[in-house]
Design a protein around this motif. Structure first.
Motif, PDB file in Angstrom:
ATOM      1  N   MET A   1     -34.006  40.548 -87.026  1.00  0.00           N
ATOM      2  CA  MET A   1     -34.557  41.886 -86.989  1.00  0.00           C
ATOM      3  C   MET A   1     -36.075  41.699 -87.494  1.00  0.00           C
ATOM      4  N   SER A   2     -36.891  42.736 -86.852  1.00  0.00           N
ATOM      5  CA  SER A   2     -38.209  42.987 -87.372  1.00  0.00           C
ATOM      6  C   SER A   2     -38.182  43.482 -88.634  1.00  0.00           C
ATOM      7  N   THR A   3     -39.092  43.072 -89.377  1.00  0.00           N
ATOM      8  CA  THR A   3     -39.358  44.006 -90.759  1.00  0.00           C
ATOM      9  C   THR A   3     -40.369  45.082 -90.736  1.00  0.00           C
ATOM     10  N   GLN A   4     -40.956  45.066 -89.503  1.00  0.00           N
ATOM     11  CA  GLN A   4     -41.912  46.183 -89.417  1.00  0.00           C
ATOM     12  C   GLN A   4     -41.619  47.609 -89.611  1.00  0.00           C
ATOM     13  N   LYS A   5     -42.152  48.403 -90.309  1.00  0.00           N
ATOM     14  CA  LYS A   5     -41.566  49.601 -90.537  1.00  0.00           C
ATOM     15  C   LYS A   5     -42.247  50.697 -89.727  1.00  0.00           C
ATOM     16  N   THR A   6     -43.328  50.384 -89.112  1.00  0.00           N
ATOM     17  CA  THR A   6     -44.166  51.400 -88.325  1.00  0.00           C
ATOM     18  C   THR A   6     -44.144  51.332 -86.824  1.00  0.00           C
ATOM     19  N   VAL A   7     -43.620  52.387 -86.234  1.00  0.00           N
ATOM     20  CA  VAL A   7     -43.623  52.447 -84.870  1.00  0.00           C
ATOM     21  C   VAL A   7     -44.934  52.469 -84.331  1.00  0.00           C
ATOM     22  N   ARG A   8     -45.320  51.626 -83.432  1.00  0.00           N
ATOM     23  CA  ARG A   8     -46.809  51.472 -82.969  1.00  0.00           C
ATOM     24  C   ARG A   8     -46.765  52.684 -81.644  1.00  0.00           C
ATOM     25  N   GLN A   9     -45.807  52.711 -80.888  1.00  0.00           N
ATOM     26  CA  GLN A   9     -45.715  53.890 -79.749  1.00  0.00           C
ATOM     27  C   GLN A   9     -44.300  53.939 -79.424  1.00  0.00           C
ATOM     28  N   GLN A  10     -43.978  55.478 -79.421  1.00  0.00           N
ATOM     29  CA  GLN A  10     -42.622  55.769 -79.342  1.00  0.00           C
ATOM     30  C   GLN A  10     -42.551  55.638 -77.914  1.00  0.00           C
ATOM     31  N   ALA A  11     -41.260  55.184 -77.441  1.00  0.00           N
ATOM     32  CA  ALA A  11     -40.816  54.777 -76.196  1.00  0.00           C
ATOM     33  C   ALA A  11     -41.289  55.886 -75.119  1.00  0.00           C
ATOM     34  N   ASP A  12     -41.047  57.195 -75.428  1.00  0.00           N
ATOM     35  CA  ASP A  12     -41.084  58.188 -74.461  1.00  0.00           C
ATOM     36  C   ASP A  12     -42.432  58.856 -74.512  1.00  0.00           C
ATOM     37  N   LYS A  13     -43.377  58.200 -75.176  1.00  0.00           N
ATOM     38  CA  LYS A  13     -44.701  58.999 -75.222  1.00  0.00           C
ATOM     39  C   LYS A  13     -45.734  58.110 -74.318  1.00  0.00           C
ATOM     40  N   VAL A  14     -46.674  58.729 -73.579  1.00  0.00           N
ATOM     41  CA  VAL A  14     -47.595  57.897 -72.833  1.00  0.00           C
ATOM     42  C   VAL A  14     -49.046  58.209 -73.639  1.00  0.00           C
ATOM     43  N   GLU A  15     -49.652  57.412 -73.923  1.00  0.00           N
ATOM     44  CA  GLU A  15     -50.933  57.319 -74.468  1.00  0.00           C
ATOM     45  C   GLU A  15     -52.207  57.317 -73.694  1.00  0.00           C
ATOM     46  N   GLU A  16     -53.250  57.562 -74.160  1.00  0.00           N
ATOM     47  CA  GLU A  16     -54.392  57.383 -73.132  1.00  0.00           C
ATOM     48  C   GLU A  16     -54.613  56.135 -72.773  1.00  0.00           C
ATOM     49  N   ASN A  17     -55.011  55.864 -71.571  1.00  0.00           N
ATOM     50  CA  ASN A  17     -55.233  54.643 -71.206  1.00  0.00           C
ATOM     51  C   ASN A  17     -56.759  54.429 -70.688  1.00  0.00           C
ATOM     52  N   ALA A  18     -56.888  53.028 -70.654  1.00  0.00           N
ATOM     53  CA  ALA A  18     -58.311  52.606 -70.166  1.00  0.00           C
ATOM     54  C   ALA A  18     -58.600  52.778 -68.788  1.00  0.00           C
ATOM     55  N   LEU A  19     -57.541  53.158 -67.978  1.00  0.00           N
ATOM     56  CA  LEU A  19     -57.648  53.183 -66.653  1.00  0.00           C
ATOM     57  C   LEU A  19     -58.184  54.483 -66.268  1.00  0.00           C
ATOM     58  N   ARG A  20     -58.434  55.359 -66.967  1.00  0.00           N
ATOM     59  CA  ARG A  20     -58.903  56.662 -66.928  1.00  0.00           C
ATOM     60  C   ARG A  20     -58.184  57.557 -65.948  1.00  0.00           C
ATOM     61  N   LEU A  21     -56.934  57.395 -66.052  1.00  0.00           N
ATOM     62  CA  LEU A  21     -56.161  58.391 -65.021  1.00  0.00           C
ATOM     63  C   LEU A  21     -55.621  59.186 -66.223  1.00  0.00           C
ATOM     64  N   ASP A  22     -56.036  60.809 -65.976  1.00  0.00           N
ATOM     65  CA  ASP A  22     -55.468  61.682 -66.752  1.00  0.00           C
ATOM     66  C   ASP A  22     -53.841  61.552 -67.394  1.00  0.00           C
ATOM     67  N   GLN A  23     -53.991  61.967 -68.720  1.00  0.00           N
ATOM     68  CA  GLN A  23     -52.736  61.624 -69.414  1.00  0.00           C
ATOM     69  C   GLN A  23     -51.412  62.455 -68.647  1.00  0.00           C
ATOM     70  N   GLU A  24     -51.707  63.588 -68.269  1.00  0.00           N
ATOM     71  CA  GLU A  24     -50.541  64.287 -67.608  1.00  0.00           C
ATOM     72  C   GLU A  24     -50.191  63.634 -66.325  1.00  0.00           C
ATOM     73  N   LYS A  25     -51.235  62.984 -65.470  1.00  0.00           N
ATOM     74  CA  LYS A  25     -50.827  62.489 -64.218  1.00  0.00           C
ATOM     75  C   LYS A  25     -50.146  61.210 -64.716  1.00  0.00           C
ATOM     76  N   ALA A  26     -50.746  60.253 -65.686  1.00  0.00           N
ATOM     77  CA  ALA A  26     -50.264  59.223 -66.140  1.00  0.00           C
ATOM     78  C   ALA A  26     -48.623  59.340 -66.596  1.00  0.00           C
ATOM     79  N   GLU A  27     -48.374  60.416 -67.362  1.00  0.00           N
ATOM     80  CA  GLU A  27     -47.087  60.762 -67.552  1.00  0.00           C
ATOM     81  C   GLU A  27     -46.079  60.758 -66.399  1.00  0.00           C
ATOM     82  N   GLN A  28     -46.482  61.549 -65.440  1.00  0.00           N
ATOM     83  CA  GLN A  28     -45.789  61.476 -64.317  1.00  0.00           C
ATOM     84  C   GLN A  28     -45.356  60.160 -63.554  1.00  0.00           C
ATOM     85  N   VAL A  29     -46.450  59.357 -63.467  1.00  0.00           N
ATOM     86  CA  VAL A  29     -46.423  58.221 -62.883  1.00  0.00           C
ATOM     87  C   VAL A  29     -45.545  57.098 -63.679  1.00  0.00           C
ATOM     88  N   VAL A  30     -45.752  57.155 -65.042  1.00  0.00           N
ATOM     89  CA  VAL A  30     -45.038  56.292 -65.859  1.00  0.00           C
ATOM     90  C   VAL A  30     -43.384  56.746 -65.854  1.00  0.00           C
TER      91      VAL A  30
END
Length: 181
Positions: free
Chosen positions: A1-30
């Motif tokens: 089991m991991s000892t890491q205590k900090t979540v780097r990204q929540q599973a249901d969250k879409v972060e900004e991307n380097a592909l320059r697809l608007d976040q709202e659009k990226a959320e729909q595609v993801v």
């Protein structure tokens, strides 16, 4: 089991991307990609099960055929997961999450006759084909042409495998062994 205590990204969250697809659009595609990913893994596990339990006069050919088909499903799933991550999302994973997310249904743990198993597989293929077409249209309409292209390439393989299942299900195939001998 991991000892890491900090979540780097929540599973249901879409972060900004380097592909320059608007976040709202990226959320729909993801979201669409995660559905396709879940569907691919339901198909993968069903095909893997059929690879393990196939028997009968055409065992060897079908054993190898199921192996090839589940390998195709796994390769497609990997491409889908990597694209979801590239768009700032987290690919759906874990058995219960995949099952909850999928729009196709695993046939269950029971073993059926070969024709029934293959008909069940073909049904999932048909549902995946329809879903992927919708996801391709969504991505393209949102301006994410690369995701549309990736899904198109996967769809070619999915349709090809479905076509092979259709051939195996022709009337003159899947010989029934005579149980009286």
């Amino acid at each position: 089991m991991s000892t890491q205590k900090t979540v780097r990204q929540q599973a249901d969250k879409v972060e900004e991307n380097a592909l320059r697809l608007d976040q709202e659009k990226a959320e729909q595609v993801v979201d669409a990609l995660n559905t396709e990913l879940a569907n691919a893994y339901v198909l993968y596990h069903q095909l893997k099960k059929h690879h393990w339990v196939v028997e009968g006069a055409e065992f060897r050919d079908l054993h190898l055929f199921f192996e090839e088909a589940y390998e195709h499903a796994e390769v497609g799933a990997d491409l889908i997961a990597e694209r979801a991550q590239a768009l700032g999302g987290v690919p759906v994973s874990g058995p219960s999450n995949l099952e909850d997310r999928a729009t196709v249904e695993f046939e269950g743990e029971d073993v059926y006759d070969l024709r029934t198993m293959m008909e069940n597989d073909l049904e999932i293929y048909g549902e995946i084909i329809e879903s992927m077409r919708d996801s391709i249209e969504l991505a393209t309409n949102l301006g994410d042409h690369a995701t549309g292209q990736i899904l198109r390439e996967i769809l070619v393989d999915v349709e090809d495998d479905a076509h092979h299942f259709e051939h195996y299900l022709e009337d003159e195939t899947l010989v029934l062994e005579d149980a009286t001998h």
